[in-house]
Design a protein around this motif. Sequence first.
Motif, short mmCIF file in Angstrom:
data_model
loop_
_atom_site.label_atom_id
_atom_site.label_comp_id
_atom_site.label_asym_id
_atom_site.label_seq_id
_atom_site.Cartn_x
_atom_site.Cartn_y
_atom_site.Cartn_z
N LEU A 118 11.33 5.34 3.84
CA LEU A 118 11.96 6.06 4.95
C LEU A 118 12.94 5.17 5.70
O LEU A 118 14.01 5.63 6.13
N VAL A 119 12.61 3.91 5.87
CA VAL A 119 13.52 2.99 6.54
C VAL A 119 14.81 2.83 5.74
O VAL A 119 15.91 2.88 6.29
N VAL A 120 14.69 2.70 4.43
CA VAL A 120 15.87 2.54 3.58
C VAL A 120 16.72 3.81 3.61
O VAL A 120 17.94 3.75 3.74
N LEU A 121 16.08 4.98 3.49
CA LEU A 121 16.83 6.23 3.53
C LEU A 121 17.52 6.43 4.88
O LEU A 121 18.66 6.90 4.94
N GLY A 122 16.83 6.08 5.96
CA GLY A 122 17.46 6.17 7.30
C GLY A 122 18.65 5.24 7.42
O GLY A 122 19.71 5.63 7.95
N PHE A 123 18.53 4.05 6.92
CA PHE A 123 19.64 3.10 6.96
C PHE A 123 20.82 3.61 6.15
O PHE A 123 21.97 3.52 6.57
N ILE A 124 20.53 4.19 4.98
CA ILE A 124 21.60 4.73 4.14
C ILE A 124 22.31 5.88 4.86
O ILE A 124 23.54 5.97 4.83
N LEU A 125 21.56 6.75 5.51
CA LEU A 125 22.18 7.85 6.25
C LEU A 125 23.08 7.34 7.38
O LEU A 125 24.19 7.85 7.59
N VAL A 126 22.61 6.35 8.11
CA VAL A 126 23.43 5.77 9.19
C VAL A 126 24.70 5.15 8.63
O VAL A 126 25.80 5.35 9.17
N MET A 127 24.58 4.42 7.54
CA MET A 127 25.77 3.80 6.95
C MET A 127 26.73 4.84 6.40
O MET A 127 27.95 4.69 6.51
N MET A 128 26.20 5.93 5.81
CA MET A 128 27.06 7.00 5.32
C MET A 128 27.83 7.63 6.48
O MET A 128 29.03 7.90 6.37
N LEU A 129 27.15 7.88 7.59
CA LEU A 129 27.80 8.45 8.76
C LEU A 129 28.89 7.52 9.28
O LEU A 129 30.01 7.97 9.61
N LEU A 130 28.62 6.24 9.32
CA LEU A 130 29.61 5.27 9.77
C LEU A 130 30.84 5.27 8.86
O LEU A 130 31.98 5.28 9.33
N THR A 161 0.85 -1.19 0.00
CA THR A 161 0.00 0.00 0.00
C THR A 161 0.88 1.24 0.00
O THR A 161 2.10 1.16 0.19
N ARG A 162 0.28 2.39 -0.22
CA ARG A 162 1.05 3.64 -0.24
C ARG A 162 1.73 3.88 1.11
O ARG A 162 2.89 4.30 1.17
N LYS A 163 1.03 3.62 2.19
CA LYS A 163 1.59 3.82 3.53
C LYS A 163 2.79 2.90 3.75
O LYS A 163 3.82 3.33 4.29
N GLN A 164 2.68 1.65 3.36
CA GLN A 164 3.79 0.72 3.49
C GLN A 164 4.97 1.16 2.64
O GLN A 164 6.12 1.10 3.07
N LEU A 165 4.69 1.62 1.43
CA LEU A 165 5.75 2.05 0.52
C LEU A 165 6.50 3.25 1.08
O LEU A 165 7.74 3.28 1.04
#
Length: 91
Positions: free
Chosen positions: A54-66, A45-49
């Motif tokens: 957001l989860v993927v973007l958050g993970f990418i930001l954390v990995m970039m910081l690391l 659904t749109r909400k799940q998407l």
Amino acid sequence: MSDTPAKKTGDTPKGASRKQLGFFGRILQFFREVIAELKKVVTPTRKQLVNYTLVVLGFILVMMLLVVVLDLVFGKLVGFVFGGTPLWPLW
């Protein structure tokens, strides 16, 4: 008494009872199986998407910081060991 397990009526290997397919028959079978698998796909659904994005973007930001932190630390260590530069300040 036998050591082998009892066979059921449908225990023949997948391709044993079928006649061998030709080159084009195998291609057609492949596409039929692909279409059958695609029919099983459930779209989110749109909400799940939005949530998954957001989860993927958050993970990418954390990995970039690391990676940035590790790059700074190892860069300073290499500079200290091989170049004689001081460890502090980091910039």
